[in-house]
Design a protein around this motif. Structure first.
Motif, PDB file in Angstrom:
ATOM      1  N   ARG A 186       6.897   0.840 -13.683  1.00  0.00           N
ATOM      2  CA  ARG A 186       6.069   2.048 -13.658  1.00  0.00           C
ATOM      3  C   ARG A 186       6.379   2.951 -14.855  1.00  0.00           C
ATOM      4  N   ARG A 187       7.646   3.011 -15.237  1.00  0.00           N
ATOM      5  CA  ARG A 187       7.995   3.806 -16.423  1.00  0.00           C
ATOM      6  C   ARG A 187       7.347   3.245 -17.683  1.00  0.00           C
ATOM      7  N   GLU A 188       7.101   1.926 -17.694  1.00  0.00           N
ATOM      8  CA  GLU A 188       6.462   1.284 -18.842  1.00  0.00           C
ATOM      9  C   GLU A 188       4.940   1.304 -18.734  1.00  0.00           C
ATOM     10  N   GLY A 189       4.413   2.009 -17.735  1.00  0.00           N
ATOM     11  CA  GLY A 189       2.963   2.159 -17.623  1.00  0.00           C
ATOM     12  C   GLY A 189       2.256   1.102 -16.802  1.00  0.00           C
ATOM     13  N   ILE A 190       3.015   0.265 -16.084  1.00  0.00           N
ATOM     14  CA  ILE A 190       2.422  -0.788 -15.258  1.00  0.00           C
ATOM     15  C   ILE A 190       1.992  -0.218 -13.916  1.00  0.00           C
ATOM     16  N   ASP A 191       0.796  -0.571 -13.478  1.00  0.00           N
ATOM     17  CA  ASP A 191       0.321  -0.208 -12.139  1.00  0.00           C
ATOM     18  C   ASP A 191       0.943  -1.195 -11.158  1.00  0.00           C
ATOM     19  N   PHE A 192       1.775  -0.693 -10.233  1.00  0.00           N
ATOM     20  CA  PHE A 192       2.564  -1.565  -9.361  1.00  0.00           C
ATOM     21  C   PHE A 192       2.052  -1.455  -7.920  1.00  0.00           C
ATOM     22  N   ILE A 193       1.551  -2.585  -7.397  1.00  0.00           N
ATOM     23  CA  ILE A 193       0.979  -2.638  -6.053  1.00  0.00           C
ATOM     24  C   ILE A 193       1.843  -3.539  -5.163  1.00  0.00           C
ATOM     25  N   LEU A 194       2.095  -3.093  -3.945  1.00  0.00           N
ATOM     26  CA  LEU A 194       2.852  -3.885  -2.972  1.00  0.00           C
ATOM     27  C   LEU A 194       1.936  -4.346  -1.844  1.00  0.00           C
ATOM     28  N   ASP A 195       2.034  -5.629  -1.527  1.00  0.00           N
ATOM     29  CA  ASP A 195       1.314  -6.197  -0.384  1.00  0.00           C
ATOM     30  C   ASP A 195       2.347  -6.751   0.596  1.00  0.00           C
ATOM     31  N   PRO A 196       2.619  -6.026   1.704  1.00  0.00           N
ATOM     32  CA  PRO A 196       3.592  -6.500   2.688  1.00  0.00           C
ATOM     33  C   PRO A 196       2.965  -7.326   3.813  1.00  0.00           C
ATOM     34  N   MET A 197       1.673  -7.644   3.685  1.00  0.00           N
ATOM     35  CA  MET A 197       0.975  -8.449   4.698  1.00  0.00           C
ATOM     36  C   MET A 197       1.183  -7.870   6.095  1.00  0.00           C
ATOM     37  N   TRP A 198       1.082  -6.540   6.185  1.00  0.00           N
ATOM     38  CA  TRP A 198       1.191  -5.776   7.431  1.00  0.00           C
ATOM     39  C   TRP A 198       2.598  -5.754   8.023  1.00  0.00           C
ATOM     40  N   ALA A 199       3.592  -6.200   7.295  1.00  0.00           N
ATOM     41  CA  ALA A 199       4.966  -6.091   7.793  1.00  0.00           C
ATOM     42  C   ALA A 199       5.446  -4.663   7.582  1.00  0.00           C
ATOM     43  N   ASN A 200       6.339  -4.198   8.421  1.00  0.00           N
ATOM     44  CA  ASN A 200       6.914  -2.871   8.265  1.00  0.00           C
ATOM     45  C   ASN A 200       7.760  -2.807   6.993  1.00  0.00           C
ATOM     46  N   ILE A 201       7.648  -1.706   6.266  1.00  0.00           N
ATOM     47  CA  ILE A 201       8.502  -1.482   5.112  1.00  0.00           C
ATOM     48  C   ILE A 201       9.169  -0.120   5.265  1.00  0.00           C
ATOM     49  N   LYS A 202      10.224   0.104   4.508  1.00  0.00           N
ATOM     50  CA  LYS A 202      10.944   1.364   4.593  1.00  0.00           C
ATOM     51  C   LYS A 202      10.094   2.491   4.008  1.00  0.00           C
ATOM     52  N   PRO A 203      10.059   3.639   4.679  1.00  0.00           N
ATOM     53  CA  PRO A 203       9.214   4.758   4.220  1.00  0.00           C
ATOM     54  C   PRO A 203       9.506   5.210   2.793  1.00  0.00           C
ATOM     55  N   ASN A 204      10.771   5.115   2.363  1.00  0.00           N
ATOM     56  CA  ASN A 204      11.096   5.620   1.027  1.00  0.00           C
ATOM     57  C   ASN A 204      10.571   4.722  -0.093  1.00  0.00           C
ATOM     58  N   LEU A 205      10.010   3.560   0.250  1.00  0.00           N
ATOM     59  CA  LEU A 205       9.455   2.685  -0.776  1.00  0.00           C
ATOM     60  C   LEU A 205       8.164   3.241  -1.357  1.00  0.00           C
ATOM     61  N   PHE A 206       7.499   4.125  -0.621  1.00  0.00           N
ATOM     62  CA  PHE A 206       6.219   4.646  -1.074  1.00  0.00           C
ATOM     63  C   PHE A 206       6.328   5.355  -2.421  1.00  0.00           C
ATOM     64  N   GLU A 207       7.457   5.988  -2.672  1.00  0.00           N
ATOM     65  CA  GLU A 207       7.587   6.747  -3.910  1.00  0.00           C
ATOM     66  C   GLU A 207       7.796   5.851  -5.122  1.00  0.00           C
ATOM     67  N   HIS A 208       8.027   4.561  -4.908  1.00  0.00           N
ATOM     68  CA  HIS A 208       8.315   3.659  -6.020  1.00  0.00           C
ATOM     69  C   HIS A 208       7.180   2.683  -6.297  1.00  0.00           C
ATOM     70  N   ILE A 209       6.024   2.867  -5.666  1.00  0.00           N
ATOM     71  CA  ILE A 209       4.877   1.996  -5.896  1.00  0.00           C
ATOM     72  C   ILE A 209       3.651   2.855  -6.155  1.00  0.00           C
ATOM     73  N   ASP A 210       2.617   2.231  -6.732  1.00  0.00           N
ATOM     74  CA  ASP A 210       1.367   2.939  -7.016  1.00  0.00           C
ATOM     75  C   ASP A 210       0.297   2.661  -5.975  1.00  0.00           C
ATOM     76  N   GLY A 211       0.504   1.663  -5.153  1.00  0.00           N
ATOM     77  CA  GLY A 211      -0.482   1.343  -4.134  1.00  0.00           C
ATOM     78  C   GLY A 211       0.083   0.390  -3.108  1.00  0.00           C
ATOM     79  N   LEU A 212      -0.470   0.422  -1.921  1.00  0.00           N
ATOM     80  CA  LEU A 212      -0.039  -0.438  -0.821  1.00  0.00           C
ATOM     81  C   LEU A 212      -1.269  -0.983  -0.134  1.00  0.00           C
ATOM     82  N   THR A 213      -1.380  -2.302  -0.057  1.00  0.00           N
ATOM     83  CA  THR A 213      -2.540  -2.886   0.584  1.00  0.00           C
ATOM     84  C   THR A 213      -2.235  -4.301   1.046  1.00  0.00           C
TER      85      THR A 213
END
Length: 232
Positions: A186-213
């Motif tokens: 993200r610091r290098e300008g990359i759009d970073f998306i996480l796909d957890p396939m509906w698995a639970n993830i830790k709430p603090n991960l939201f601040e380190h990604i640009d999208g969740l789907t």
């Protein structure tokens, strides 16, 4: 916009079994590629921009090929002749034949592999709910650690970010170990998306990604595995 899709293999196989059911090895490999491509098709509609696939990177370990003593059955289990070994071998070979799919293989710590009681069974055994005589083969699980998989994911993310090879990285995983690499991307300008396939993830991960789907229908009546889909 160039897009790289990174797939945590062990995670994907577990989630796919839950969401899509059991499949033959060749069909699972085909399904994985089709699932990854859903991101490009849907994202193209959402952002109205031309997207091109850089590559699908698949991270996993070869199946275990050793004999291991089972404490309950009191015999050696030859994993090299197991159904899982055959299935994984065919699955990985099928992925190798797919266009724009690159395999990044780690290793299993076979020398440290061991059988252990499942946690819920161990609790019942300790509180006297069940006795040793009532234990079954299903009460035991195989514990074997992966080596090198997380490191390869992190290195590939860093390499693509520093070399400006892609504009977006989509990671199919539910692991928090990717956070340092995601922050770097993200610091290098990359759009970073996480796909957890509906698995639970830790709430603090939201601040380190640009999208969740997740590009699959939400599992019905399964709050343990539920997670809302959003784009930040």
């Amino acid at each position: 916009m160039k897009v790289a899709i990174l797939v945590d293999g062990g995670f994907y196989r577990r989630r796919a079994l839950l969401l899509f059911g059991e499949k033959k090895a060749e069909d699972r490999a085909k399904e994985l590629v089709e699932y990854a491509m859903r991101h490009l098709r849907q994202d193209k509609k959402d952002i109205q921009e031309e997207l091109s696939l850089y590559r699908i990177f698949y991270y996993d370990c070869p199946p275990m090929n050793k004999k291991l003593y089972h404490p309950l059955l009191k015999k050696q289990i030859d994993y090299g002749k197991s159904e899982l070994y055959t299935w994984m071998t065919i699955f990985l070979d099928a992925l190798k034949e797919k266009r724009k799919v690159a395999l990044r293989m780690g290793n299993l710590s076979e020398e440290q592999a061991e059988y252990g009681l499942r946690y819920d069974v161990l609790k019942k055994l300790c509180n006297g709910t069940i006795s040793v005589e009532r234990l079954t083969e299903e009460d035991f699980g195989l514990s074997v650690a992966q080596k090198g998989v997380d490191m390869k994911i992190g290195l590939d993310i860093a390499s693509m970010a520093y070399k400006n090879q892609v504009d977006r990285i989509i990671l199919i995983s539910g692991d928090s170990d990717f956070v340092p690499a995601a922050k770097l991307a993200r610091r290098e300008g990359i759009d970073f998306i996480l796909d957890p396939m509906w698995a639970n993830i830790k709430p603090n991960l939201f601040e380190h990604i640009d999208g969740l789907t997740s590009r699959v229908a939400k599992p019905p009546n399964n709050e343990k595995d539920s997670l809302f889909s959003l784009t930040k």
